[in-house]
Design an enzyme around this catalytic site. Structure first.
Site, PDB file in Angstrom:
ATOM      1  N   GLN A  95      -8.845  10.447   7.937  1.00 15.16           N
ATOM      2  CA  GLN A  95      -8.811   9.048   8.385  1.00 15.16           C
ATOM      3  C   GLN A  95      -7.804   8.272   7.528  1.00 15.16           C
ATOM      4  OE1 GLN A  95     -13.148   7.567   9.213  1.00 15.16           O
ATOM      5  NE2 GLN A  95     -13.270   9.203   7.671  1.00 15.16           N
TER       6      GLN A  95
ATOM      7  N   PRO B 187     -20.212  10.533  -3.824  1.00 20.35           N
ATOM      8  CA  PRO B 187     -21.124  10.120  -4.906  1.00 20.35           C
ATOM      9  C   PRO B 187     -22.259   9.226  -4.414  1.00 20.35           C
ATOM     10  CG  PRO B 187     -18.972   9.030  -5.118  1.00 20.35           C
ATOM     11  CD  PRO B 187     -18.873   9.963  -3.980  1.00 20.35           C
TER      12      PRO B 187
ATOM     13  N   CYS C 172      14.006  -3.457  15.014  1.00 24.57           N
ATOM     14  CA  CYS C 172      14.322  -2.182  15.676  1.00 24.57           C
ATOM     15  C   CYS C 172      15.830  -2.113  15.979  1.00 24.57           C
ATOM     16  CB  CYS C 172      13.527  -2.116  16.989  1.00 24.57           C
ATOM     17  SG  CYS C 172      13.919  -0.716  18.030  1.00 24.57           S
TER      18      CYS C 172
ATOM     19  N   CYS D 120       8.587   0.645  16.238  1.00 25.52           N
ATOM     20  CA  CYS D 120       8.870  -0.671  16.801  1.00 25.52           C
ATOM     21  C   CYS D 120       7.641  -1.187  17.564  1.00 25.52           C
ATOM     22  CB  CYS D 120      10.055  -0.573  17.762  1.00 25.52           C
ATOM     23  SG  CYS D 120      10.392  -2.131  18.592  1.00 25.52           S
TER      24      CYS D 120
ATOM     25  N   ARG E 175       0.846  -1.218   0.000  1.00 24.53           N
ATOM     26  CA  ARG E 175       0.000   0.000   0.000  1.00 24.53           C
ATOM     27  C   ARG E 175       0.871   1.254   0.000  1.00 24.53           C
ATOM     28  NH1 ARG E 175      -4.277  -0.363   4.709  1.00 24.53           N
ATOM     29  NH2 ARG E 175      -4.865   1.687   3.889  1.00 24.53           N
TER      30      ARG E 175
ATOM     31  N   HIS F  25      -5.940   7.950  11.978  1.00 28.89           N
ATOM     32  CA  HIS F  25      -5.658   6.514  11.890  1.00 28.89           C
ATOM     33  C   HIS F  25      -4.194   6.249  11.564  1.00 28.89           C
ATOM     34  CE1 HIS F  25     -10.210   5.821  11.049  1.00 28.89           C
ATOM     35  NE2 HIS F  25      -9.942   5.997  12.326  1.00 28.89           N
TER      36      HIS F  25
HETATM   37  P1  OAD Z   1     -14.695   3.663   2.958  1.00 24.59           P
HETATM   38  O1  OAD Z   1     -14.112   2.776   1.931  1.00 24.59           O
HETATM   39  O2  OAD Z   1     -15.499   3.088   4.108  1.00 24.59           O
HETATM   40  O3  OAD Z   1     -15.665   4.716   2.265  1.00 24.59           O
HETATM   41  C1  OAD Z   1     -15.203   5.400   1.127  1.00 24.59           C
HETATM   42  C2  OAD Z   1     -16.246   6.467   0.803  1.00 24.59           C
HETATM   43  O4  OAD Z   1     -15.745   7.251  -0.277  1.00 24.59           O
HETATM   44  C3  OAD Z   1     -17.578   5.876   0.351  1.00 24.59           C
HETATM   45  O5  OAD Z   1     -18.639   6.557   1.012  1.00 24.59           O
HETATM   46  C4  OAD Z   1     -17.602   6.150  -1.165  1.00 24.59           C
HETATM   47  O6  OAD Z   1     -18.930   6.404  -1.634  1.00 24.59           O
HETATM   48  C5  OAD Z   1     -16.785   7.424  -1.220  1.00 24.59           C
HETATM   49  N1  OAD Z   1     -16.127   7.677  -2.504  1.00 24.59           N
HETATM   50  C6  OAD Z   1     -15.705   6.778  -3.414  1.00 24.59           C
HETATM   51  N2  OAD Z   1     -15.146   7.434  -4.470  1.00 24.59           N
HETATM   52  C7  OAD Z   1     -15.216   8.774  -4.195  1.00 24.59           C
HETATM   53  C8  OAD Z   1     -14.813   9.966  -4.866  1.00 24.59           C
HETATM   54  N3  OAD Z   1     -14.219   9.920  -6.075  1.00 24.59           N
HETATM   55  N4  OAD Z   1     -15.053  11.160  -4.272  1.00 24.59           N
HETATM   56  C9  OAD Z   1     -15.670  11.218  -3.059  1.00 24.59           C
HETATM   57  N5  OAD Z   1     -16.082  10.126  -2.362  1.00 24.59           N
HETATM   58  C10 OAD Z   1     -15.842   8.929  -2.931  1.00 24.59           C
HETATM   59  O7  OAD Z   1     -13.509   4.576   3.529  1.00 24.59           O
HETATM   60  P2  OAD Z   1     -13.494   5.434   4.861  1.00 24.59           P
HETATM   61  O8  OAD Z   1     -14.836   6.062   5.132  1.00 24.59           O
HETATM   62  O9  OAD Z   1     -12.326   6.339   4.766  1.00 24.59           O
HETATM   63  O10 OAD Z   1      -9.851   2.627   9.259  1.00 24.59           O
HETATM   64  O11 OAD Z   1     -13.200   4.301   5.975  1.00 24.59           O
HETATM   65  C11 OAD Z   1     -13.004   4.749   7.317  1.00 24.59           C
HETATM   66  C12 OAD Z   1     -12.015   3.822   7.964  1.00 24.59           C
HETATM   67  O12 OAD Z   1     -12.435   2.448   7.815  1.00 24.59           O
HETATM   68  C13 OAD Z   1     -10.632   3.850   7.349  1.00 24.59           C
HETATM   69  O13 OAD Z   1      -9.868   4.929   7.835  1.00 24.59           O
HETATM   70  C14 OAD Z   1     -10.071   2.532   7.829  1.00 24.59           C
HETATM   71  C15 OAD Z   1     -11.255   1.635   7.559  1.00 24.59           C
HETATM   72  O14 OAD Z   1     -11.281   0.552   8.450  1.00 24.59           O
HETATM   73  C16 OAD Z   1      -8.656   2.130   9.739  1.00 24.59           C
HETATM   74  O15 OAD Z   1      -7.818   1.673   8.982  1.00 24.59           O
HETATM   75  C17 OAD Z   1      -8.548   2.207  11.215  1.00 24.59           C
END
Ligand code: OAD
Length: 250
Positions: free
Chosen positions: A100, A220, A153, A126, A69, A118
């Protein structure tokens, strides 16, 4: 019309919080988590990779996935959505960017010190003594799913882990505190590209709304944040945000 309503709210705001999720990086080519087909979780089982237990059981698999990633993020560029967020800082008296995301695309677009709730792919540490560790040299990208043994580490020889928050772990306290303070004090919270499902981060737009701020959403798809959004801008961030910023300050 929704865009003009949002532009007016932004132009009059003293303190704006921008709250972003994986969706703002989607148009840069970084997979989101929950989008069916393209999302990371549709190809991987999050619990099998993003937990302390997973790292304990198979550190090479987990480290390899985060290195994949990180190398992917290093190969892509911030998009017009990140750049529009960075431009906000030149117009708004006070701007707090809270993300996030664990990528560094806000920073590379010019946003100064975004709050990473996050953690970050670029701050390994470490797993034993928590000392920060250098990023591995080299930039070849391991293919998706290949095991890569984590470094050790230099201080205590413990395993180095990614500097991200895993499921079941606490968020960095200082980051969460400053994010909550900003959300409770701002006039406008602009939530961009998040499904609003993961707490405590997802509480921030709700805290802002309860504190009297106007919430503007850019996504969207519908999300659980729809009911608290004063304005809902339905569409991709890289398309909507540049127009929103120029409508507010043209
Ligand atoms: P998600 O994958 O849950 O949600 C992504 C959001 O982005 C969705 O609502 C999509 O509709 C939207 N989306 C997709 N393409 C887009 C675009 N071009 N423009 C605008 N919006 C778009 O991702 P997060 O909400 O970030 O946590 O997830 C929250 C957390 O869940 C992450 O930080 C991660 C995951 O577990 C940890 O890693 C602790």
């Amino acid at each position: 019309m929704a865009l003009n309503d949002a532009a007016k709210l932004l132009a009059q705001a003293r303190h704006v919080v921008v709250f972003t999720g994986a969706g703002i990086s989607a148009e840069s080519g970084v997979p989101t988590f929950r989008d069916a087909l393209t999302g990371l979780w549709s190809r991987f089982d999050a619990q099998a990779l993003a937990t302390p237990q997973a790292f304990q059981e198979d550190p090479d698999l987990v480290w390899g996935w985060y290195e994949w990633r990180r190398q992917l993020v290093q190969r892509v560029r911030p998009n017009q959505g990140h750049l529009a967020v960075a431009r906000l800082a030149t117009h708004v008296p006070q701007l707090t960017v809270i993300t996030q995301n664990v990528d560094d695309l806000h920073e590379r677009a010019g946003s100064e010190s975004p709050v990473h709730l996050h953690g970050s792919l670029f701050s390994p540490r470490c797993a034993t003594c928590s000392r920060p560790a250098p990023l591995p040299a080299g930039d070849e990208q391991p293919e998706e799913g290949r095991r890569v043994p984590p470094p050790h580490c230099a201080h205590c020889a413990g395993l180095i882990r990614p500097g991200v928050v895993w499921f079941g772990e606490q968020l960095p306290e200082a980051a969460l505190e400053s994010a909550a303070r900003a959300a409770s004090e701002c006039d406008v919270l602009l939530t961009i590209g998040t499904s609003g499902l993961v707490y405590p981060a997802a509480e921030l737009p709700r805290l802002a709304a309860r504190s009297g701020a106007a919430v503007i959403q850019v996504n969207p798809q519908p999300t659980p944040l729809d009911p608290i959004a004063r304005v809902n801008l339905v569409g991709p961030a890289a398309e909507i945000l540049p127009g929103l910023v120029s409508a507010a300050w043209s």
